[in-house]
Every structure is written in structure tokens, then in C-alpha cells.
Design a protein around this motif. Structure first.
Motif, PDB file in Angstrom:
ATOM      1  N   SER A 172      -1.631   0.020   2.601  1.00 48.79           N
ATOM      2  CA  SER A 172      -2.592   0.125   3.694  1.00 48.79           C
ATOM      3  C   SER A 172      -3.994   0.379   3.146  1.00 48.79           C
ATOM      4  O   SER A 172      -4.184   1.204   2.258  1.00 48.79           O
ATOM      5  CB  SER A 172      -2.208   1.282   4.609  1.00 48.79           C
ATOM      6  N   MET A 173      -4.966  -0.292   3.716  1.00 53.25           N
ATOM      7  CA  MET A 173      -6.369  -0.066   3.366  1.00 53.25           C
ATOM      8  C   MET A 173      -7.085   0.691   4.476  1.00 53.25           C
ATOM      9  O   MET A 173      -8.308   0.773   4.483  1.00 53.25           O
ATOM     10  CB  MET A 173      -7.065  -1.395   3.073  1.00 53.25           C
ATOM     11  N   CYS A 193      -1.318  -8.203   6.345  1.00 54.27           N
ATOM     12  CA  CYS A 193      -0.159  -7.981   7.201  1.00 54.27           C
ATOM     13  C   CYS A 193      -0.519  -6.976   8.291  1.00 54.27           C
ATOM     14  O   CYS A 193      -1.517  -6.265   8.181  1.00 54.27           O
ATOM     15  CB  CYS A 193       1.013  -7.415   6.387  1.00 54.27           C
ATOM     16  N   SER A 194       0.338  -6.876   9.306  1.00 59.23           N
ATOM     17  CA  SER A 194       0.058  -5.952  10.392  1.00 59.23           C
ATOM     18  C   SER A 194       0.827  -4.637  10.287  1.00 59.23           C
ATOM     19  O   SER A 194       0.595  -3.732  11.077  1.00 59.23           O
ATOM     20  CB  SER A 194       0.318  -6.610  11.749  1.00 59.23           C
ATOM     21  N   ASN A 195       1.752  -4.521   9.308  1.00 62.54           N
ATOM     22  CA  ASN A 195       2.445  -3.248   9.105  1.00 62.54           C
ATOM     23  C   ASN A 195       3.050  -3.186   7.703  1.00 62.54           C
ATOM     24  O   ASN A 195       2.972  -4.155   6.943  1.00 62.54           O
ATOM     25  CB  ASN A 195       3.509  -3.002  10.185  1.00 62.54           C
ATOM     26  N   GLY A 234       5.378  -5.878   6.314  1.00 62.27           N
ATOM     27  CA  GLY A 234       4.840  -7.196   5.999  1.00 62.27           C
ATOM     28  C   GLY A 234       4.803  -8.143   7.179  1.00 62.27           C
ATOM     29  O   GLY A 234       4.653  -9.357   7.002  1.00 62.27           O
ATOM     30  N   ALA A 235       4.933  -7.620   8.397  1.00 61.65           N
ATOM     31  CA  ALA A 235       4.923  -8.465   9.597  1.00 61.65           C
ATOM     32  C   ALA A 235       3.599  -9.209   9.724  1.00 61.65           C
ATOM     33  O   ALA A 235       2.540  -8.687   9.396  1.00 61.65           O
ATOM     34  CB  ALA A 235       5.154  -7.614  10.843  1.00 61.65           C
ATOM     35  N   GLY A 236       3.686 -10.430  10.203  1.00 64.64           N
ATOM     36  CA  GLY A 236       2.491 -11.235  10.433  1.00 64.64           C
ATOM     37  C   GLY A 236       1.742 -11.607   9.173  1.00 64.64           C
ATOM     38  O   GLY A 236       0.542 -11.865   9.213  1.00 64.64           O
ATOM     39  N   ALA A 237       2.430 -11.629   8.032  1.00 64.47           N
ATOM     40  CA  ALA A 237       1.775 -11.936   6.757  1.00 64.47           C
ATOM     41  C   ALA A 237       1.069 -13.285   6.815  1.00 64.47           C
ATOM     42  O   ALA A 237       1.637 -14.277   7.267  1.00 64.47           O
ATOM     43  CB  ALA A 237       2.791 -11.924   5.623  1.00 64.47           C
ATOM     44  N   ALA A 238      -0.188 -13.282   6.392  1.00 67.26           N
ATOM     45  CA  ALA A 238      -0.981 -14.508   6.350  1.00 67.26           C
ATOM     46  C   ALA A 238      -1.826 -14.486   5.079  1.00 67.26           C
ATOM     47  O   ALA A 238      -2.467 -13.481   4.769  1.00 67.26           O
ATOM     48  CB  ALA A 238      -1.885 -14.607   7.575  1.00 67.26           C
ATOM     49  N   ALA A 239      -1.790 -15.570   4.349  1.00 68.16           N
ATOM     50  CA  ALA A 239      -2.570 -15.671   3.112  1.00 68.16           C
ATOM     51  C   ALA A 239      -4.061 -15.632   3.427  1.00 68.16           C
ATOM     52  O   ALA A 239      -4.505 -16.194   4.432  1.00 68.16           O
ATOM     53  CB  ALA A 239      -2.211 -16.952   2.376  1.00 68.16           C
ATOM     54  N   ILE A 240      -4.823 -14.936   2.570  1.00 63.36           N
ATOM     55  CA  ILE A 240      -6.268 -14.785   2.766  1.00 63.36           C
ATOM     56  C   ILE A 240      -7.019 -15.156   1.487  1.00 63.36           C
ATOM     57  O   ILE A 240      -6.475 -15.070   0.392  1.00 63.36           O
ATOM     58  CB  ILE A 240      -6.627 -13.338   3.184  1.00 63.36           C
ATOM     59  N   PRO A 241      -8.284 -15.545   1.622  1.00 68.79           N
ATOM     60  CA  PRO A 241      -9.096 -15.798   0.428  1.00 68.79           C
ATOM     61  C   PRO A 241      -9.446 -14.472  -0.260  1.00 68.79           C
ATOM     62  O   PRO A 241      -9.406 -13.409   0.359  1.00 68.79           O
ATOM     63  CB  PRO A 241     -10.344 -16.482   0.977  1.00 68.79           C
ATOM     64  N   PHE A 242      -9.761 -14.555  -1.542  1.00 68.24           N
ATOM     65  CA  PHE A 242     -10.142 -13.368  -2.311  1.00 68.24           C
ATOM     66  C   PHE A 242     -11.009 -13.787  -3.484  1.00 68.24           C
ATOM     67  O   PHE A 242     -11.164 -14.976  -3.769  1.00 68.24           O
ATOM     68  CB  PHE A 242      -8.900 -12.598  -2.786  1.00 68.24           C
ATOM     69  N   GLY A 255      -6.614  -5.539  13.122  1.00 65.00           N
ATOM     70  CA  GLY A 255      -5.193  -5.267  13.301  1.00 65.00           C
ATOM     71  C   GLY A 255      -4.342  -5.564  12.087  1.00 65.00           C
ATOM     72  O   GLY A 255      -3.127  -5.404  12.114  1.00 65.00           O
ATOM     73  N   LYS A 256      -4.983  -6.012  11.015  1.00 63.55           N
ATOM     74  CA  LYS A 256      -4.239  -6.327   9.790  1.00 63.55           C
ATOM     75  C   LYS A 256      -4.843  -5.558   8.621  1.00 63.55           C
ATOM     76  O   LYS A 256      -5.540  -6.114   7.781  1.00 63.55           O
ATOM     77  CB  LYS A 256      -4.242  -7.825   9.528  1.00 63.55           C
ATOM     78  N   GLN A 257      -4.565  -4.263   8.559  1.00 59.26           N
ATOM     79  CA  GLN A 257      -5.112  -3.391   7.521  1.00 59.26           C
ATOM     80  C   GLN A 257      -4.198  -3.277   6.308  1.00 59.26           C
ATOM     81  O   GLN A 257      -4.476  -2.543   5.379  1.00 59.26           O
ATOM     82  CB  GLN A 257      -5.342  -2.001   8.086  1.00 59.26           C
ATOM     83  N   PHE A 258      -3.089  -4.015   6.292  1.00 61.19           N
ATOM     84  CA  PHE A 258      -2.112  -3.951   5.212  1.00 61.19           C
ATOM     85  C   PHE A 258      -2.234  -5.183   4.324  1.00 61.19           C
ATOM     86  O   PHE A 258      -2.503  -6.287   4.804  1.00 61.19           O
ATOM     87  CB  PHE A 258      -0.696  -3.845   5.788  1.00 61.19           C
ATOM     88  N   VAL A 259      -1.997  -4.993   3.020  1.00 59.69           N
ATOM     89  CA  VAL A 259      -2.177  -6.075   2.047  1.00 59.69           C
ATOM     90  C   VAL A 259      -0.937  -6.165   1.166  1.00 59.69           C
ATOM     91  O   VAL A 259      -0.328  -5.150   0.825  1.00 59.69           O
ATOM     92  CB  VAL A 259      -3.424  -5.813   1.166  1.00 59.69           C
ATOM     93  N   GLN A 260      -0.577  -7.393   0.802  1.00 56.51           N
ATOM     94  CA  GLN A 260       0.554  -7.614  -0.098  1.00 56.51           C
ATOM     95  C   GLN A 260       0.218  -8.729  -1.077  1.00 56.51           C
ATOM     96  O   GLN A 260      -0.265  -9.795  -0.688  1.00 56.51           O
ATOM     97  CB  GLN A 260       1.811  -7.992   0.682  1.00 56.51           C
TER      98      GLN A 260
END
Length: 156
Positions: free
Chosen positions: A31-32, A59-61, A64-72, A118-123
């Protein structure tokens, strides 16, 4: 004191202990919510060939629910046992294809503001086929809202 005392003003997360990532591996979800920035260091030891991608998901929790790839953003050290990072490179959500060299590392930088509402989690996800690759990853969180000599967990 000069510098950054990670143990007191940051937080370290062992995302992926050294392991063979044949078939791919995902790191711990963190969580961030209480941090403004994450620096993720991915180390590659011995590899039969390059693994396929380094991908970062929001992710939303913790599950890992709602995992979506993001740029970085990524900085690369793809020279065996080197310590000089490349200039910053912006990576699309499709991920980064790493080098096949042994004993290299990558530094990923992510601002919490880049995450969707709503997506403060990272994986972290390291995708791979059948090539044996030994890798590990650690996250260093900074910009703490509640700094102290002992920080609370961000993985559960």
C-alpha cells in the motif's frame, strides 16, 4: 545527519526474495496510502536468457483485486556488476523487456499521485517463460505521512 535514513523516514518492503522466476512471479502487494513515492529495485543474478517483462500493476486491495498495468519510470544498469544507471526512461503499461546479462539491476520510480483513485496498492510482476532466471525485488517507500523509528506494515 546528512542523507536519507531509510529505516526511520522510509519503509523497506521485501517484494520478492531471491528466487528462480521460471514461469513468472509476482511480488507482494503493498500500500502507498501513507507514502508519496516508491523506489523499486529489481536485481537479476544468473539467467539462462532474458525474462520477458517487468510490469507494474495498481490494485484496489491487498489481494490484488482490479490489477491493471500502469506506466512507470525506469533507470537501468545492464552492465554486469556495474553501478552506473542510465538516464530515466518512461515505460508504457505494457512493461519493460530486460537484458539477458547476469548480475544487473533496475530502479523503478513511481509517485503515488500517478495511481488511479481507489487504487493505492501496487504489485510488481516479472513475466517469464521457461528460462531459469534468479531475481529479487525490494521497494523503498518515501515521503511518509507518519515517519518514526518503526513504521507500520504496508503489506497486510
Amino acid at each position: 545527519m546528512r542523507g536519507f535514513n531509510i529505516a526511520e523516514v522510509g519503509h523497506v518492503v521485501n517484494l520478492l526474495p531471491p528466487v528462480d522466476i521460471t514461469g513468472g512471479k509476482t511480488g507482494a502487494v503493498f500500500s502507498m496510502a501513507n507514502y508519496g513515492h516508491a523506489t523499486i529495485i529489481v536485481q537479476v543474478g544468473v539467467s539462462a536468457a532474458a525474462f520477458t517483462k517487468i510490469i507494474l500493476n495498481e490494485c484496489s486491495n491487498f489481494a490484488g483485486a482490479g490489477a491493471a498495468a500502469i506506466p512507470f519510470s525506469i533507470y537501468k544498469e545492464e552492465t554486469t556488476l556495474g553501478d552506473t544507471l542510465s538516464a530515466r526512461e518512461d515505460v508504457l503499461a505494457t512493461g519493460y523487456t530486460p537484458s539477458a546479462n547476469d548480475n544487473i539491476f533496475y530502479v523503478i520510480e513511481l509517485d503515488g499521485a500517478a495511481l488511479s483513485e481507489g487504487k493505492q496498492f501496487v504489485q510488481l510482476s516479472l513475466t517469464n517463460g521457461v528460462n531459469s532466471v534468479i531475481a529479487s525485488a525490494v521497494a523503498i517507500l518515501s515521503g511518509s505521512r507518519y515517519a518514526g523509528d518503526q513504521s507500520p506494515t504496508v503489506i497486510a
